[in-house]
Design an enzyme around this catalytic site. Structure first.
Site, mmCIF file in Angstrom:
data_model
loop_
_atom_site.group_PDB
_atom_site.id
_atom_site.type_symbol
_atom_site.label_atom_id
_atom_site.label_comp_id
_atom_site.label_asym_id
_atom_site.label_seq_id
_atom_site.Cartn_x
_atom_site.Cartn_y
_atom_site.Cartn_z
ATOM 1 N N VAL A 184 0.841 -1.205 0.000
ATOM 2 C CA VAL A 184 0.000 0.000 0.000
ATOM 3 C C VAL A 184 0.873 1.252 0.000
ATOM 4 C CG1 VAL A 184 -1.742 1.304 1.289
ATOM 5 C CG2 VAL A 184 -1.885 -1.202 1.156
ATOM 6 N N TYR A 185 1.941 1.205 0.791
ATOM 7 C CA TYR A 185 2.883 2.333 0.872
ATOM 8 C C TYR A 185 3.496 2.636 -0.495
ATOM 9 C CZ TYR A 185 7.399 4.566 1.867
ATOM 10 O OH TYR A 185 8.511 5.390 1.863
ATOM 11 N N LEU A 186 3.968 1.610 -1.185
ATOM 12 C CA LEU A 186 4.602 1.831 -2.485
ATOM 13 C C LEU A 186 3.603 2.361 -3.506
ATOM 14 C CD1 LEU A 186 7.003 -1.228 -2.742
ATOM 15 C CD2 LEU A 186 7.597 1.147 -2.224
ATOM 16 N N LYS A 198 2.974 6.113 -2.528
ATOM 17 C CA LYS A 198 4.093 6.945 -2.972
ATOM 18 C C LYS A 198 4.072 7.116 -4.493
ATOM 19 C CE LYS A 198 6.782 8.273 0.482
ATOM 20 N NZ LYS A 198 7.012 9.720 0.731
#
Length: 218
Positions: free
Chosen positions: A128-130, A133
């Site tokens: 989810v973070y990638l 970003k």
């Protein structure tokens, strides 16, 4: 220069604030907790109390007016869940870009992440973070009124910086001390010829200033 940094109490941001203040720039850091203010003052930065998860673009723009550059270095942090990857790593970056545009701040530098990709697969929090970003980076790239540079460091460490890096469009995986990330950011802020570049950063053998100059204008 006057430089405003989102995520002003972050580990990279505090290092960057010290570097910029030491070279004579006027530095301000956006923080969301008042108790963080003294750490910024100690680093030579003016604290700006503003929660990027709840502020409007106009409120943030008011803090950015008169700045020569803006740096987005905020992050939800490794202990946060998927929701805050969206509200901080993606939405706050989008908000900060919109605010910079409203405030007339052209120079805009983003601390992203190696592997950031809006199409990144997977359901784990890091996936989810990638994606978050990547979505933020794509939004910034679409801003024609911003002179943007996106920096994607490899695995971050707290090792002492050596000032020797590899800075390219694609470096491959690797680690990089936060000290050296901050040093590269300080150079990038002052190098508008890197506008329009998305750069990966890991430790290497090239001095920071030389590495930035070598990609400038490419």
């Amino acid at each position: 220069m006057r430089i405003v940094i989102a995520g002003g109490h972050g580990q990279i941001a505090l290092r960057l604030e010290r570097l910029l203040a030491a070279r004579g720039d006027e530095v301000a850091g956006v923080i969301r907790r008042a108790e963080q203010a003294d750490d910024l003052r100690e680093a030579g930065a003016e604290p700006i109390l503003c929660d990027l998860e709840s502020a409007s673009a106009e409120e943030v723009a008011a803090h950015l007016r008169g700045a020569d550059a803006a740096v987005f270095a905020a992050g939800a942090g490794p202990g946060s869940g998927a929701d805050r990857k969206h509200t901080v790593d993606r939405d706050a970056a989008i908000l900060f870009a919109d605010a910079a545009e409203r405030a007339g701040v052209r120079r805009f530098v983003v601390v992203s992440s190696m592997g950031a990709d809006p199409e990144h697969p997977g359901d784990e929090v890091f996936d989810v973070y990638l994606r978050a970003k990547g979505e933020a980076d794509a939004y910034v790239r679409a801003h024609k009124s911003l002179d943007w540079t996106i920096l994607r460091p490899g695995s971050l460490t707290n090792d002492a910086g050596k000032g020797l890096v590899r800075l390219e469009a694609h470096t491959g995986r690797g680690a990089i001390p936060r000290d050296d990330v901050a040093a590269v950011l300080a150079e990038l802020v002052d190098t508008p010829a890197t506008t329009g570049l998305t750069l990966e950063l890991i430790s290497g053998s090239t001095p920071v200033s030389v590495a930035v100059k070598s990609v400038a204008g490419n």
